[in-house]
Design a protein around this motif. Structure first.
Motif, PDB file in Angstrom:
ATOM      1  N   MET A 174      56.448  35.482  83.822  1.00 63.64           N
ATOM      2  CA  MET A 174      56.660  34.969  85.473  1.00 63.64           C
ATOM      3  C   MET A 174      57.972  35.548  85.847  1.00 63.64           C
ATOM      4  SD  MET A 174      53.903  33.225  85.728  1.00 63.64           S
ATOM      5  CE  MET A 174      54.545  32.680  87.551  1.00 63.64           C
ATOM      6  N   GLU A 175      58.925  35.861  84.992  1.00 62.83           N
ATOM      7  CA  GLU A 175      60.149  36.698  85.421  1.00 62.83           C
ATOM      8  C   GLU A 175      59.875  37.905  85.793  1.00 62.83           C
ATOM      9  OE1 GLU A 175      64.423  37.796  83.412  1.00 62.83           O
ATOM     10  OE2 GLU A 175      63.059  36.775  82.325  1.00 62.83           O
ATOM     11  N   ALA A 176      58.915  38.700  85.279  1.00 55.92           N
ATOM     12  CA  ALA A 176      58.709  40.024  85.505  1.00 55.92           C
ATOM     13  C   ALA A 176      57.931  40.028  87.006  1.00 55.92           C
ATOM     14  CB  ALA A 176      57.613  40.688  84.687  1.00 55.92           C
ATOM     15  N   LEU A 177      56.919  39.063  87.383  1.00 56.64           N
ATOM     16  CA  LEU A 177      56.312  38.775  88.464  1.00 56.64           C
ATOM     17  C   LEU A 177      57.343  38.483  89.602  1.00 56.64           C
ATOM     18  CD1 LEU A 177      53.154  36.843  87.429  1.00 56.64           C
ATOM     19  CD2 LEU A 177      53.192  39.317  87.885  1.00 56.64           C
ATOM     20  N   SER A 178      58.111  37.788  89.360  1.00 56.50           N
ATOM     21  CA  SER A 178      59.100  37.501  90.467  1.00 56.50           C
ATOM     22  C   SER A 178      60.295  38.767  90.777  1.00 56.50           C
ATOM     23  CB  SER A 178      60.214  36.483  89.819  1.00 56.50           C
ATOM     24  OG  SER A 178      61.209  36.039  90.895  1.00 56.50           O
ATOM     25  N   LEU A 179      60.241  39.496  89.732  1.00 55.83           N
ATOM     26  CA  LEU A 179      61.037  40.877  90.088  1.00 55.83           C
ATOM     27  C   LEU A 179      60.421  41.688  90.815  1.00 55.83           C
ATOM     28  CD1 LEU A 179      63.384  42.822  89.252  1.00 55.83           C
ATOM     29  CD2 LEU A 179      62.186  43.425  87.201  1.00 55.83           C
ATOM     30  N   LEU A 180      58.976  41.819  90.437  1.00 52.83           N
ATOM     31  CA  LEU A 180      58.145  42.662  90.963  1.00 52.83           C
ATOM     32  C   LEU A 180      57.910  42.323  92.617  1.00 52.83           C
ATOM     33  CD1 LEU A 180      55.334  43.520  88.720  1.00 52.83           C
ATOM     34  CD2 LEU A 180      57.041  45.167  89.313  1.00 52.83           C
ATOM     35  N   SER A 181      57.748  41.080  92.809  1.00 52.47           N
ATOM     36  CA  SER A 181      57.583  40.460  94.109  1.00 52.47           C
ATOM     37  C   SER A 181      58.983  40.984  95.009  1.00 52.47           C
ATOM     38  CB  SER A 181      57.312  39.172  94.217  1.00 52.47           C
ATOM     39  OG  SER A 181      58.408  38.409  93.708  1.00 52.47           O
ATOM     40  N   SER A 182      60.071  40.930  94.483  1.00 53.72           N
ATOM     41  CA  SER A 182      61.209  41.205  94.935  1.00 53.72           C
ATOM     42  C   SER A 182      61.423  42.675  95.256  1.00 53.72           C
ATOM     43  CB  SER A 182      62.419  40.687  94.346  1.00 53.72           C
ATOM     44  OG  SER A 182      63.582  41.121  94.897  1.00 53.72           O
ATOM     45  N   LEU A 183      60.962  43.491  94.320  1.00 52.59           N
ATOM     46  CA  LEU A 183      61.246  45.005  94.431  1.00 52.59           C
ATOM     47  C   LEU A 183      60.231  45.635  95.251  1.00 52.59           C
ATOM     48  CD1 LEU A 183      62.207  45.880  90.805  1.00 52.59           C
ATOM     49  CD2 LEU A 183      63.791  46.042  92.961  1.00 52.59           C
ATOM     50  N   THR A 184      59.143  45.122  95.309  1.00 57.20           N
ATOM     51  CA  THR A 184      57.961  45.888  96.005  1.00 57.20           C
ATOM     52  C   THR A 184      58.340  46.110  97.555  1.00 57.20           C
ATOM     53  OG1 THR A 184      56.253  45.100  94.597  1.00 57.20           O
ATOM     54  CG2 THR A 184      55.550  45.873  96.601  1.00 57.20           C
ATOM     55  N   PRO A 185      58.737  45.255  98.334  1.00 55.34           N
ATOM     56  CA  PRO A 185      58.807  45.590  99.670  1.00 55.34           C
ATOM     57  C   PRO A 185      60.187  46.412 100.060  1.00 55.34           C
ATOM     58  CG  PRO A 185      59.644  43.128  99.257  1.00 55.34           C
ATOM     59  CD  PRO A 185      58.771  43.649  98.121  1.00 55.34           C
ATOM     60  N   ALA A 231      55.550  53.192  88.148  1.00 56.90           N
ATOM     61  CA  ALA A 231      54.964  53.925  89.211  1.00 56.90           C
ATOM     62  C   ALA A 231      55.844  53.799  90.560  1.00 56.90           C
ATOM     63  CB  ALA A 231      53.689  53.118  89.742  1.00 56.90           C
ATOM     64  N   MET A 232      56.860  52.716  90.621  1.00 54.18           N
ATOM     65  CA  MET A 232      57.647  52.768  91.686  1.00 54.18           C
ATOM     66  C   MET A 232      58.952  53.630  91.273  1.00 54.18           C
ATOM     67  SD  MET A 232      58.480  48.382  92.145  1.00 54.18           S
ATOM     68  CE  MET A 232      57.233  47.083  92.751  1.00 54.18           C
ATOM     69  N   SER A 233      59.343  53.881  90.110  1.00 51.77           N
ATOM     70  CA  SER A 233      60.263  54.850  89.861  1.00 51.77           C
ATOM     71  C   SER A 233      59.856  56.249  90.362  1.00 51.77           C
ATOM     72  CB  SER A 233      60.592  54.764  88.586  1.00 51.77           C
ATOM     73  OG  SER A 233      61.525  55.806  88.297  1.00 51.77           O
ATOM     74  N   ASP A 234      58.439  56.666  89.811  1.00 55.43           N
ATOM     75  CA  ASP A 234      57.982  57.969  90.210  1.00 55.43           C
ATOM     76  C   ASP A 234      57.666  58.102  91.567  1.00 55.43           C
ATOM     77  OD1 ASP A 234      57.916  58.207  87.347  1.00 55.43           O
ATOM     78  OD2 ASP A 234      55.830  57.751  87.344  1.00 55.43           O
ATOM     79  N   ALA A 235      57.300  56.913  92.243  1.00 59.16           N
ATOM     80  CA  ALA A 235      57.227  57.213  93.844  1.00 59.16           C
ATOM     81  C   ALA A 235      58.702  57.506  94.354  1.00 59.16           C
ATOM     82  CB  ALA A 235      56.639  55.958  94.511  1.00 59.16           C
ATOM     83  N   LEU A 236      59.669  56.931  94.077  1.00 60.95           N
ATOM     84  CA  LEU A 236      60.953  56.995  94.644  1.00 60.95           C
ATOM     85  C   LEU A 236      61.534  58.394  94.176  1.00 60.95           C
ATOM     86  CD1 LEU A 236      62.595  53.729  93.922  1.00 60.95           C
ATOM     87  CD2 LEU A 236      62.152  54.587  96.089  1.00 60.95           C
ATOM     88  N   ALA A 237      61.231  59.007  93.089  1.00 56.94           N
ATOM     89  CA  ALA A 237      61.631  60.362  92.665  1.00 56.94           C
ATOM     90  C   ALA A 237      60.814  61.181  93.518  1.00 56.94           C
ATOM     91  CB  ALA A 237      61.663  60.340  91.359  1.00 56.94           C
ATOM     92  N   THR A 238      59.322  61.076  93.630  1.00 50.01           N
ATOM     93  CA  THR A 238      58.889  62.060  94.311  1.00 50.01           C
ATOM     94  C   THR A 238      59.274  62.424  95.715  1.00 50.01           C
ATOM     95  OG1 THR A 238      56.824  61.418  93.023  1.00 50.01           O
ATOM     96  CG2 THR A 238      56.376  62.451  95.030  1.00 50.01           C
ATOM     97  N   GLU A 239      59.765  61.308  96.464  1.00 49.89           N
ATOM     98  CA  GLU A 239      60.287  61.377  97.745  1.00 49.89           C
ATOM     99  C   GLU A 239      61.648  62.551  97.777  1.00 49.89           C
ATOM    100  OE1 GLU A 239      59.157  60.157 100.531  1.00 49.89           O
ATOM    101  OE2 GLU A 239      57.504  59.694  99.753  1.00 49.89           O
ATOM    102  N   ASP A 240      62.313  62.047  96.705  1.00 48.09           N
ATOM    103  CA  ASP A 240      63.562  63.067  96.643  1.00 48.09           C
ATOM    104  C   ASP A 240      63.301  64.374  96.327  1.00 48.09           C
ATOM    105  OD1 ASP A 240      65.233  60.702  96.819  1.00 48.09           O
ATOM    106  OD2 ASP A 240      65.603  60.557  94.678  1.00 48.09           O
ATOM    107  N   GLU A 241      62.108  64.893  95.698  1.00 50.27           N
ATOM    108  CA  GLU A 241      61.682  66.225  95.184  1.00 50.27           C
ATOM    109  C   GLU A 241      60.948  66.681  96.814  1.00 50.27           C
ATOM    110  OE1 GLU A 241      62.087  68.021  92.962  1.00 50.27           O
ATOM    111  OE2 GLU A 241      62.827  66.344  91.719  1.00 50.27           O
ATOM    112  N   ASP A 242      60.441  65.839  97.550  1.00 51.02           N
ATOM    113  CA  ASP A 242      59.822  66.301  98.695  1.00 51.02           C
ATOM    114  C   ASP A 242      60.945  66.618  99.915  1.00 51.02           C
ATOM    115  OD1 ASP A 242      57.358  66.087  97.789  1.00 51.02           O
ATOM    116  OD2 ASP A 242      56.894  64.006  98.599  1.00 51.02           O
TER     117      ASP A 242
END
Length: 246
Positions: A174-185, A231-242
């Motif tokens: 539940m702690e991880a789910l709460s973290l994800l719901s906060s980070l995703t948006p 996957a979130m971390s990779d997406a943020l890094a990909t944007e930097d590379e682009d």
């Protein structure tokens, strides 16, 4: 309400004695030693059966507890009882949870002269252990209801149940789910913003959460949620590379 003794222990014991006597009969030679061993085995079985079939009475009524157990063979009036406690401690050391026990705390004016070997989990007072509820046929809930009905304020049900493990197979963290719901948006907003510094700062936060989650989930037999953070971390890094100039 009258409790009836369970016979499961008796039948299990008789099975053990029955199976155990076979080697004495068929795998040893006829001799005095064999017959002595067989005699001792049968005497042990007889003592066990006699113990299991000993007189038993546990009646819960308006006038008190009518008992033939724990060294008592009489009606113990409610006036002699300060408290009746249904106790079931939590298991420790990975052991299986024990059956609930019925404890009797005598009142000051009680004439109970048995040795008080137990302790009330409510206030620590000395108590007489009457029985474990795995010795009777009635389920603990029925026994608790009868004691509450007739015992009134004298009765305390302090059974403790082992909490469901959050690391049980398939159980969500539940702690991880709460973290994800906060980070995703926030991650999506950072990607849409086109602001490289904002993405880098959020990537560092995601990476820190990923490291913490991976460490906390080590050894758990459950689907982990660190893949989503990765996957979130990779997406943020990909944007930097682009956005880097070619």
């Amino acid at each position: 309400m009258e409790l009836n003794r369970s016979r499961q222990t008796l039948w299990k014991g008789l099975t053990v004695f029955g199976v155990g006597v076979l080697p004495l009969l068929y795998l040893t030679s006829a001799s005095t030693v064999r017959w002595i061993a067989l005699g001792l085995w049968l005497v042990s079985a007889g003592v066990f059966v006699a113990y299991q079939l000993r007189p038993f009475r546990f009646r819960i009524a308006a006038d008190g507890l009518d008992l033939r157990i724990a060294g008592l063979n009489r009606l113990v009036a409610w006036a002699e009882i300060e408290a009746v406690v249904l106790h079931q401690p939590l298991p420790s050391g990975g052991r299986k949870q024990r059956a609930a026990s019925v404890l009797l705390v005598p009142a000051t004016a009680s004439t109970i002269d048995r040795r008080l070997t137990g302790r009330s989990p409510v206030d620590g007072r000395a108590a007489l252990v009457l029985l474990d509820l795995d010795q009777v046929q009635q389920p603990p809930g029925e026994v608790a209801a009868a004691l509450a009905h007739f015992g009134g304020s004298r009765f305390a049900d302090v059974r403790q149940r082992a909490p469901e493990r959050s690391d049980a197979p398939g159980a969500p963290d539940m702690e991880a789910l709460s973290l994800l719901s906060s980070l995703t948006p926030r991650v999506q907003k950072a990607i849409d913003s086109g602001d490289a510094s904002q993405r880098q700062a959020l990537k560092a936060e995601v990476d820190a959460a990923l490291a913490k989650l991976s460490e906390a989930s080590a050894g758990r037999d459950q689907p982990r949620l660190d893949g989503v953070l990765k996957a979130m971390s990779d997406a943020l890094a990909t944007e930097d590379e682009d956005t880097k100039p070619s």
